[in-house]
Scaffold this motif. Structure first.
Motif, PDB file in Angstrom:
ATOM      1  N   GLY A 111      41.677  59.174  59.383  1.00 39.12           N
ATOM      2  CA  GLY A 111      42.212  59.606  58.098  1.00 39.12           C
ATOM      3  C   GLY A 111      41.484  58.960  56.937  1.00 39.12           C
ATOM      4  N   SER A 112      41.263  57.668  57.027  1.00 35.11           N
ATOM      5  CA  SER A 112      40.593  56.959  55.934  1.00 35.11           C
ATOM      6  C   SER A 112      39.215  57.565  55.660  1.00 35.11           C
ATOM      7  CB  SER A 112      40.437  55.476  56.268  1.00 35.11           C
ATOM      8  OG  SER A 112      41.695  54.877  56.462  1.00 35.11           O
ATOM      9  N   TYR A 138      49.465  55.668  49.193  1.00 35.17           N
ATOM     10  CA  TYR A 138      48.677  55.073  50.282  1.00 35.17           C
ATOM     11  C   TYR A 138      47.695  56.130  50.782  1.00 35.17           C
ATOM     12  CZ  TYR A 138      47.071  53.103  54.615  1.00 35.17           C
ATOM     13  OH  TYR A 138      46.244  52.637  55.606  1.00 35.17           O
ATOM     14  N   HIS A 139      46.415  55.756  50.853  1.00 36.26           N
ATOM     15  CA  HIS A 139      45.405  56.728  51.281  1.00 36.26           C
ATOM     16  C   HIS A 139      44.467  56.187  52.353  1.00 36.26           C
ATOM     17  CE1 HIS A 139      46.545  59.715  48.245  1.00 36.26           C
ATOM     18  NE2 HIS A 139      46.695  58.704  47.422  1.00 36.26           N
ATOM     19  N   GLU A 216      49.354  62.143  47.501  1.00 37.53           N
ATOM     20  CA  GLU A 216      50.058  62.588  48.701  1.00 37.53           C
ATOM     21  C   GLU A 216      51.117  63.580  48.216  1.00 37.53           C
ATOM     22  OE1 GLU A 216      51.191  58.735  51.106  1.00 37.53           O
ATOM     23  OE2 GLU A 216      50.747  58.275  49.025  1.00 37.53           O
ATOM     24  N   ASP A 250      46.204  64.685  49.855  1.00 39.40           N
ATOM     25  CA  ASP A 250      46.108  63.894  51.077  1.00 39.40           C
ATOM     26  C   ASP A 250      47.328  64.215  51.940  1.00 39.40           C
ATOM     27  OD1 ASP A 250      46.120  62.055  53.092  1.00 39.40           O
ATOM     28  OD2 ASP A 250      45.697  60.311  51.834  1.00 39.40           O
ATOM     29  N   ILE A 252      47.534  63.767  55.161  1.00 37.70           N
ATOM     30  CA  ILE A 252      47.360  63.091  56.455  1.00 37.70           C
ATOM     31  C   ILE A 252      48.708  62.757  57.094  1.00 37.70           C
ATOM     32  CG2 ILE A 252      46.480  60.954  57.512  1.00 37.70           C
ATOM     33  CD1 ILE A 252      44.070  61.259  55.506  1.00 37.70           C
ATOM     34  N   ALA A 253      49.671  62.324  56.274  1.00 36.41           N
ATOM     35  CA  ALA A 253      51.014  62.045  56.812  1.00 36.41           C
ATOM     36  C   ALA A 253      51.921  63.270  56.707  1.00 36.41           C
ATOM     37  CB  ALA A 253      51.639  60.863  56.082  1.00 36.41           C
ATOM     38  N   LYS A 279      46.257  62.137  61.318  1.00 40.01           N
ATOM     39  CA  LYS A 279      47.459  61.696  62.042  1.00 40.01           C
ATOM     40  C   LYS A 279      47.925  62.681  63.116  1.00 40.01           C
ATOM     41  CE  LYS A 279      49.199  57.869  59.494  1.00 40.01           C
ATOM     42  NZ  LYS A 279      48.801  57.554  58.132  1.00 40.01           N
TER      43      LYS A 279
HETATM   44  C1  LIG Z   1      47.585  56.987  57.521  1.00 39.49           C
HETATM   45  C2  LIG Z   1      47.106  57.594  56.273  1.00 39.49           C
HETATM   46  C3  LIG Z   1      45.745  57.549  55.912  1.00 39.49           C
HETATM   47  C4  LIG Z   1      44.712  56.832  56.743  1.00 39.49           C
HETATM   48  O1  LIG Z   1      44.542  57.373  57.996  1.00 39.49           O
HETATM   49  P1  LIG Z   1      43.878  56.484  59.171  1.00 39.49           P
HETATM   50  O2  LIG Z   1      43.710  57.447  60.294  1.00 39.49           O
HETATM   51  O3  LIG Z   1      44.851  55.372  59.455  1.00 39.49           O
HETATM   52  O4  LIG Z   1      42.596  55.962  58.640  1.00 39.49           O
HETATM   53  C5  LIG Z   1      45.381  58.171  54.742  1.00 39.49           C
HETATM   54  N1  LIG Z   1      46.269  58.805  53.958  1.00 39.49           N
HETATM   55  C6  LIG Z   1      47.575  58.879  54.271  1.00 39.49           C
HETATM   56  C7  LIG Z   1      48.513  59.627  53.398  1.00 39.49           C
HETATM   57  C8  LIG Z   1      48.045  58.270  55.435  1.00 39.49           C
HETATM   58  O5  LIG Z   1      49.350  58.312  55.738  1.00 39.49           O
END
Ligand SMILES: *Cc1c(COP(=O)(O)O)cnc(C)c1O
Length: 426
Positions: A111-112, A138-139, A216, A250, A252-253, A279
Motif C-alpha cells: 500500500g505504501s 494515515y497513508h 482517505e 487512498d 487502501i483500507a 490491503k
Molecule cells: C495500510 C494503509 C496504507 C499502507 O499500506 P501498506 O500495505 O501497509 O504499506 C496506506 N494507506 C492506507 C489508508 C492504509 O490503511
C-alpha cells in the motif's frame, strides 16, 4: 520447532511492527488460520476481529483462493514485468478498471508503495510538488506517504527536515456513521458548513502551488478510525475541479466493501483522478496494491518513472482476481450490513460507559474510543480470554472482522470489547 525455541528466536532476530527489536512483550505464535479463526501454538482458537489489518475479507484458507494460488503456481510464480506480461495481471487490471472507472493500472507491492506511485503520478502530471490533505490521516510508512500522515501522530517529529512539508486542512468532523445506543445514523448526519468553508479557504489559498488533494475517503483508518461526512469529499472533488488539481483517493483500507459501499468514494458519488487500492486486494493472501488513474492523467504523465522488481507478481494477481470475483459474487453488501447491525447491537452497552468517549460503527468497522490511551497488553489479554483477537492502539479498541463473520462471531467479538471496556474502570 518447539514453542519455546520459536519464541526465543523471534525475540532474538525479529522486528515486529512499531516495536523495539527486543520488545518487552512477546508475539503469539500462530500455527494455523482457517475461516475466521486463528489457532495459537498452545491450541487456543481465537476469532479474528482484525482480518489481519483489513486484508482477509473472506476469512483464511478459502478453497477458491487456495486453488487460485495453487493453479497459478503450476504455471509460474513470478516473471519480471519489464517487457513481459501475463494473463493474471491483464485479467486483474481489466477487472479493477471496470470496478473503479479508472482504466490505467500500476501494480505496486504494498500500500505504501502504491501511495508513493500515486504521489509521483500527481507530481509528474502537474509539474508541481505540493499536496493538500487533512489532519488525522494515515497513508503508509514510506517517506512520501508519511509526509501526508497526520503531522502530530504520524511520526513527523522523528523525521523533521527530511519530510516534504505539505498543506494540512483541519481534521474533518467525525460525526458520520452509526452511534450504537442512540437512534443516530449516517442518514441523519449533517455536514458542518463551517468545515466546508474551511476546506474552500485552504484550497483557494494554496491552489497555485498544489499538484493534488489526497485523502482517505469517508473513513480515516489508522490515523484514528474516524468517519466523516461524504459531503466533505464531494466538496474536495468540486474544489479540485475548480482549481485544476488532481484528487487522489487512498482506498487502501476503505476499498472493496468495508464501509458498506464498494469504495469509500461511492458514499459521495465521486470519481477520483488517482486511486490507491491494497490491503484486501488479494483477500489477505499476498502483498499487492495498485495505483489507478484516468486516461487523461496517464497521457499527461507519459513515462512514469517507477518499476518494482516484483511488479504485478502472477501469484498475487491470480489470487487478487479470484478474491474480487468471489467478493462480487457473494452478497457482500448484505453481509456488511449484517455486520454493521451486529456491531451496533453488540456495542450499544459500551456507549456512555465510564472511560468511553465514543462508540461508532460504519459498515464492517466497529470502534470504541476511550478517554485515556488503552493499555494494549491488558486489553489484548482480556479479549484473548474471551477467545477473540484484536489489536488496540492509542485510544481505540476496534474491529473490522472478515465479511464471513457470523452472528455468533460478532457476538463474541463485541462481548470481548465490552469486557475490555468494563476493565477500564479498574
Ligand atoms: C495500510 C494503509 C496504507 C499502507 O499500506 P501498506 O500495505 O501497509 O504499506 C496506506 N494507506 C492506507 C489508508 C492504509 O490503511
Amino acid at each position: 520447532m518447539n514453542a519455546e525455541n520459536l519464541r526465543a528466536l523471534d525475540r532474538r532476530h525479529l522486528w515486529h511492527p512499531y516495536a523495539a527489536a527486543s520488545p518487552s512483550v512477546t508475539a503469539h505464535p500462530v500455527t494455523r488460520a482457517k475461516g475466521v479463526r486463528l489457532t495459537l501454538d498452545d491450541g487456543r482458537e481465537l476469532i479474528d476481529g482484525m482480518s489481519s489489518w483489513w486484508a482477509a475479507i473472506h476469512g483464511y484458507g478459502h478453497p477458491r483462493l487456495d486453488a487460485a494460488v495453487r493453479d497459478q503456481l503450476g504455471d509460474m510464480a513470478h516473471v519480471m514485468f519489464g517487457g513481459l506480461t501475463h494473463e493474471p495481471a491483464v485479467r486483474l487490471a481489466r477487472r479493477l478498471a471496470e470496478m473503479t472507472g479508472l482504466p490505467k493500472v500500476f501494480f505496486a507491492d504494498s500500500g505504501s508503495v502504491a501511495v508513493e506511485v500515486a504521489i509521483k503520478m500527481a507530481f509528474q502530471c502537474t509539474g508541481k510538488s505540493r499536496l493538500l490533505t487533512v489532519k488525522g490521516g494515515y497513508h503508509g510508512d514510506t517517506f512520501g506517504a508519511m509526509s501526508v500522515c497526520d503531522p502530530v501522530n504520524g511520526m513527523h517529529h522523528l523525521f523533521t527536515g527530511v519530510l516534504p512539508v505539505h498543506v494540512f486542512a483541519d481534521r474533518p468532523p467525525g460525526d458520520y456513521g452509526l452511534r450504537p445506543g442512540t437512534s443516530r445514523d449516517s442518514a441523519e448526519a449533517v455536514p458542518d458548513e463551517g468545515y466546508l468553508r474551511h476546506l474552500e479557504a485552504m484550497v483557494e489559498r494554496h491552489a497555485g502551488e498544489l499538484a493534488a488533494i489526497i485523502v482517505e475517503p469517508v473513513v480515516q483508518g489508522a490515523g484514528g478510525m474516524r468517519f466523516y461526512h461524504p459531503a466533505y469529499l464531494r466538496r474536495l472533488r468540486e474544489l479540485a475541479d475548480e482549481h485544476g488539481l488532481l484528487l487522489i483517493a487512498d482506498e487502501i483500507a476503505t476499498g472493496l466493501g468495508r464501509t458498506g459501499e464498494l469504495f469509500g468514494c461511492d458514499h459521495a458519488g465521486v470519481r477520483p483522478d488517482i486511486m490507491c487500492v491494497g490491503k484486501a486486494l488479494t483477500g489477505g493472501y499476498l502483498t499487492m496494491a495498485a495505483a489507478l488513474c484516468t486516461d487523461e492523467v496517464a497521457e499527461r504523465i507519459g513515462v512514469l518513472m517507477h518499476g518494482p522488481t516484483f511488479m504485478a507478481n502472477p501469484l498475487a494477481a491470480a489470487v487478487a482476481d479470484a478474491s474480487l470475483s468471489l467478493l462480487l459474487e457473494r452478497p457482500w453488501r448484505d453481509e456488511v450490513k449484517c455486520i454493521e447491525a451486529g456491531l451496533g447491537e453488540g456495542l450499544a452497552s459500551a456507549a456512555g460507559a465510564p472511560g468511553v468517549r465514543d462508540v461508532r460503527v460504519l459498515g464492517a468497522i466497529g470502534v470504541i474510543e476511550t478517554v485515556d490511551p488503552v493499555e494494549v497488553e491488558k486489553v489484548q489479554g482480556i479479549v484473548m480470554e474471551h477467545g477473540v483477537w484484536l489489536r488496540p492502539f492509542g485510544r481505540l479498541i476496534y474491529t473490522m472482522p472478515p465479511y464471513c463473520a457470523g452472528p455468533g462471531d460478532l457476538a463474541a467479538i463485541t462481548e470481548a470489547m465490552n469486557a475490555a471496556v468494563a476493565a477500564l474502570r479498574s
